[in-house]
Design a protein around this motif. Sequence first.
Motif, PDB file in Angstrom:
ATOM      1  N   UNK A 739       0.867  -1.172   0.000  1.00 19.10           N
ATOM      2  CA  UNK A 739       0.000   0.000   0.000  1.00 19.10           C
ATOM      3  C   UNK A 739       0.904   1.223   0.000  1.00 19.10           C
ATOM      4  N   UNK A 740       0.745   2.092  -0.998  1.00 15.34           N
ATOM      5  CA  UNK A 740       1.648   3.232  -1.132  1.00 15.34           C
ATOM      6  C   UNK A 740       0.909   4.533  -1.323  1.00 15.34           C
ATOM      7  N   UNK A 741       1.577   5.616  -0.939  1.00 17.71           N
ATOM      8  CA  UNK A 741       1.084   6.971  -1.149  1.00 17.71           C
ATOM      9  C   UNK A 741       2.187   7.741  -1.864  1.00 17.71           C
ATOM     10  N   UNK A 742       1.831   8.543  -2.875  1.00 15.58           N
ATOM     11  CA  UNK A 742       2.837   9.331  -3.579  1.00 15.58           C
ATOM     12  C   UNK A 742       2.321  10.747  -3.824  1.00 15.58           C
ATOM     13  N   UNK A 743       3.277  11.667  -3.876  1.00 18.80           N
ATOM     14  CA  UNK A 743       2.955  13.070  -4.124  1.00 18.80           C
ATOM     15  C   UNK A 743       3.988  13.630  -5.092  1.00 18.80           C
ATOM     16  N   UNK A 744       3.520  14.427  -6.069  1.00 24.70           N
ATOM     17  CA  UNK A 744       4.418  15.036  -7.039  1.00 24.70           C
ATOM     18  C   UNK A 744       4.045  16.508  -7.216  1.00 24.70           C
ATOM     19  N   UNK A 745       5.075  17.351  -7.240  1.00 22.01           N
ATOM     20  CA  UNK A 745       4.879  18.775  -7.481  1.00 22.01           C
ATOM     21  C   UNK A 745       5.631  19.149  -8.752  1.00 22.01           C
ATOM     22  N   UNK A 746       4.875  19.599  -9.767  1.00 24.06           N
ATOM     23  CA  UNK A 746       5.433  19.953 -11.069  1.00 24.06           C
ATOM     24  C   UNK A 746       5.574  21.475 -11.163  1.00 24.06           C
ATOM     25  N   UNK A 747       6.701  21.912 -11.646  1.00 24.59           N
ATOM     26  CA  UNK A 747       6.914  23.317 -11.972  1.00 24.59           C
ATOM     27  C   UNK A 747       7.091  23.416 -13.484  1.00 24.59           C
ATOM     28  N   UNK A 748       6.276  24.239 -14.152  1.00 23.08           N
ATOM     29  CA  UNK A 748       6.269  24.374 -15.614  1.00 23.08           C
ATOM     30  C   UNK A 748       5.912  23.071 -16.327  1.00 23.08           C
ATOM     31  N   UNK A 749       4.824  22.394 -15.948  1.00 23.40           N
ATOM     32  CA  UNK A 749       4.452  21.146 -16.641  1.00 23.40           C
ATOM     33  C   UNK A 749       4.123  21.410 -18.108  1.00 23.40           C
ATOM     34  N   UNK A 750       4.492  20.484 -18.979  1.00 20.71           N
ATOM     35  CA  UNK A 750       4.293  20.616 -20.426  1.00 20.71           C
ATOM     36  C   UNK A 750       3.007  19.894 -20.822  1.00 20.71           C
TER      37      UNK A 750
END
Length: 938
Positions: A739-750
Amino acid sequence: MRTFLLTLLLINTAWMAYGQQGTLTGKVKDGKTGEALIGAVVSVTGSSMATPTDYEGNFTLPLKPGTYSITATYVSYTPFTQGNVTITAGQTASLNLNLTEDSKSLQEVTVVAERQTNTDISLIKDLKQSEVVVSGMSSEQIVKAQDRDAAEAVKRIPGVTIQDNRFIIVRGLSERYNSVLLNNALTPSSEVDVRAFSFDVLPTSVIDRILVYKSPAPELPGDFAGGAIKVSTKNTVSENSTSFNFATSFRQGTTFQDFYTDKASNLDMWGLGSKDRSLPSGLPSTNRFQALDYATKAQYGQQLGLRNVWTPTKTTATPDLRFNLGLNRVMDLADFRLSSISALTYSNSRLHQNISRWDYQEARDSEAVETNWAYQDDVSSNTVRLGALQNFSLRLNENNKIEFRNLFNQIGINEATVREGLNMETGTTQEERNYALRYETRTIYTGQLQGTHTTDNQLNTYTWTTGFNFLNRQEPDLRRVRTQRDAGSEGPYKVQISTNSTPYDAGRFYSNLDETAFIAEGQFQHLFQATDSADLETAPKFKAGFYLERKDRGFTARTLTYKRNTGINGERTEDAILNLPLDQIFAPENLNTSTGLLFDESTSIADRYDASNTLGAGYVALSKRFFERVNFYGGVRAEYNIREVKTADQAGPSNVDQRKLYILPSLNTAYNFSLRSLVRLAYGMTVNRPEFREQARFSFYDFNENASVRGNPNLKTATVHNLDMRYEFYPTPNELLSVGVFYKHFIDPIETRIETGAGRNLTFSNGDFANSLGVEVEARKSFQELSSNSFIQGHSLVLNASVIHSEVNLGDMATQAERKRPLMGQSPYIVNTGLYYQNDETGWQYSLLYNVLGERVYRVGNDENPSIYEMPRHVLDFTLTKNFRSGLQLKAGVQDLLNQKFKFVEDTDQDGKVESTDLTSRSYTRGMYSTIGLGYTF
């Protein structure tokens, strides 16, 4: 939901049966050292009832009441049998077994072998011991699923889906956020418009395993956010073998139905048809030709011998064919061992689709939305693939090995589209019948030479790799033409000839792309611990390495057009010419400046670009265990990237010259609760660079999309911060729960956006920032311990699911309602589950597989054009296999049993969500796909 309930019912029934039995439990240990033996087999003597021991040497074996003889076996140990073991219903009996080493066997036999990596047990063991968050699939599971190529296989991996039947999507993120490595070398992109690797070029017969790394690490490429997908092909064998496989397939709605084609060459059946469609050598260069007067241009049009074929030929679609030949050979040369793996594959498949398409005017308050056009596309596509793999592995001694890997694919795609429908864009309703004939070839080669060297004390390992990639993509003589008549009339369709060159009307398009890449990499690893350690896998490690890549691409395109003469040399095109039927109007004698059509070239300065990318990377990493339970793996990767794109448009040069150093730290930690359970926490920084095509000003009209696509030289590289936490539990050597949790923060996503303005034009742009938060669950459960019934014991269940929330902030680029919407290509949920059965004694096996992904943004809109969403569809596949002791194998399967529609819906009212009032922009089905195959291995 039905699949979920049926699964619960099956498990509940098995548990009820389990409750009416007795249970034998115990532990298997080394009789001398007392060390637990992992993976020892405990069985009822002389029967198929057996179970492996787990990571602590424990076993559990459900049995019916009675008296049994129990045998324990383990490699290099003398088998031990205990008789008169009594099992009582509803009770648990205990039996501990001690095995002794077979010293005679150990003294007389020297084993020199490669570690087996293609089984489920070896895969799960590696997942547990991995220093990063990773999911994967072994060759054993791929065989059970009867997947034809890597594109079909990877969708079984947790958090993974497939787009366009070719491109991998990890954790719901679009293909641009994934890096693909084939045997540790980055692969070439086989597409012009997107950053992706076509997984369908890899047949499953040559795949050893597929691993998807979801958290960054120093040795992994820095350019990914969804996952770094590492595909390993088979390199070594232990015995000689030859395999032959043949399969034929029937697709509902395609096979034995009407099928359109533009057969121009006998070489089409080998995927080599570009040669007979190529631009005639007698045509001058673009600059020279455009400088000629129209009379001279007309002479070229008459003399070049261009095929005057604008409509496809109607045939009947034959069943699909697939062929595979594999040769595995091993030779001992003095003290050396040479392994050779060869594979030759061929496939010829057809797909016929009826695609409904709509485009609408801008929605206005309290007004009905009017239709711009409504088309029904009859699309026939014939794909031929010829592939060859040749891998050599030379084992010099126990410490040195050289490997040479080669993969070649030749692909030919023959596509014919007949479009019928109504066009209301001009203010009057016109009935249209349009045609497009397209042929494409792709030639792909990738090769690597790799060496692995270990010092005698096993403390130092050196690995080096050199590689070369080559890609050629040709699209010769793409012909498109538009015909119209007044709606409701019964008259003939009239060919539309414009006075100017347009991407929509009669024309011929030719393009050629060449890309090469040279790769060099190396890694050094040092263990700070003696090799007689009780657990060498936990020894502290230091890693250092480098990666160098030089990639060059050249792209050229030319467009030849036909125009109406409205005054050149004082002449005009006669109505008699304009009213000719389609098979006559473009005949050579009708190309002239007096009464006929003008022959011209509309190629612009934007129809070519040259690009290069130089990447130099280095990294250091340290792995160490603290306090017996905490594993630490961290380091830093530095990447210096130089990207150059030479491109231009009518406004002048739009060159790209980007040079930047990226420092990418990463940290992976794990806390081990026991030998069977742990929790991971990981952080890493990665980037997402634009693809060459996305920065080039080249504009291409896509007939099927009815839209033009062009690049943006101002695109910026996106930066991504990745955070992962996952709990993992391994009940037995072939089971797991995570069981996993993930977080991503994108700067300038294309993202791919619909441009503002007339028509539907697509381009690429950066958003301000985006966030993605998700939960994923994976379970692999064997039914071995649920019953003494051999049929139930032969089953296993694989379940994985992800729930994801994403939000991108576009600032002033979007409407207020869409300013915070899901990230393009991000699905809010993904479910993959599979029920497998395998009985080695009878040779029967089957699998039932289910997949669904939630709605996602397919195209990003603007104030005038709403975003388009791809809607969910449920997919159910079933396969059945019978293996005979002679080496013969029979396979049958049905894919996409539900045959649900592919449906794309626009957010008509631009409120940021899809509702029943929103309008459909495209829908179609592909048809249920049935396959029967024969294989023989000897």
